[in-house]
Design a protein around this motif. Sequence first.
Motif: not given
Length: 368
Positions: A290, A296, A362, A365, A367
């Motif tokens: 990640i 993921l 991704k 997603l 972070r």
Amino acid sequence: MQIDKFKKIVIKIGSSNLMNEKGKPKIIWLDEFAKSIKKLLIKKKQIVIVSSGAIAMGCKFLGIKKKGMKVDKSQAVASIGQIELMNFYKKIFDNSKIKISQILLTLDDTEQRRRSINARRTIDNLLAMGIVPIVNENDTTATTEIKYGDNDRLAARVAQIISADCLVLLSDVDGLYTDNPKKNKKTKLVKSVKEIDENIKSYATKTENLYGSGGMITKIEAAKICQLSGCYMVIANGNYKNPLKEINHSKKCTWFLPRISKLDARKQWIIGSVSPKGEVIIDQGAVKAINNGKSLLPAGVKKINGKFEKGDHILVKDQNNIECARGLTSFSSIEIEKIKGSHSSEIKNILGYSSREEIIHKDDLVRV
Ligand code: GLU
């Protein structure tokens, strides 16, 4: 930092700014405030107000006390008080020739992507007409589980959805203190925060019940949403006669600076979610992937907490329970329970139907 440097500004006003201890509306305060808003409008700033006070005004109207009131009763009281609240704004803002509108939002309006885009469009249309929208949570229909409950996070989410440049949180606190000044004489007011680390969180916990309204933790959560949306945020004491001027001059406030890299609008919306439905715990290899910008995959998932459906917001945590990302899941919790630890190529066999290969793609997603 000067408020004037920003173009699109959201200002959150707390009940204690609008009403005194006896529950009476603070007419002179709002009149002064309206004048400072007018000055900003003349400078072509776009202003959105997020205002609390529906329940407090309803209590005043009915001559009852808020303390100990059950949720269903407070919802009824809010429906009475919201009219009082808007009447108060209308009367005072008319004096300064400011046109206002009312927007009542539920949690779903911000947490569902299509509805949040719609809310943005409406607000942008109003701003283009020179109107000051006044937003509150739709307290009358929200239930405890699907409710913001505090206007700090609602204001941050609104700021994020409309891509505001700055959120001003007015309350009865000067800002974030390092410790409770009543207990510790050496406590300091934090002037600016770049990153919300464990230190900052501990200041918020230590000072949570410092003031009547408390709520430093929700303010920090609001700051997190703003930082990740590229929006400045300031916590300031709204009880001064002209709080916006105070922010510019006395600097007795706490600024939260945005993260340097601004995410695209969709990712901002994902990261700003205030009601994730569950979480997946992942192994170190998946954390690494990640961090390198990868999706993921089921192989890295160790455990699932909560019940959620495909498309829901979920948190991604490492095995130390530290949040490392957030995203929109491609599978329900029941499906992930079946495919966790497996190779992507096995998914079809396990589930009996073909689907995506990633638990969170991704593109969905972000972070933390
Ligand atoms: N929406 C609530 C009200 O108008 C206030 C929530 C809050 O105080 O943050 O009374």
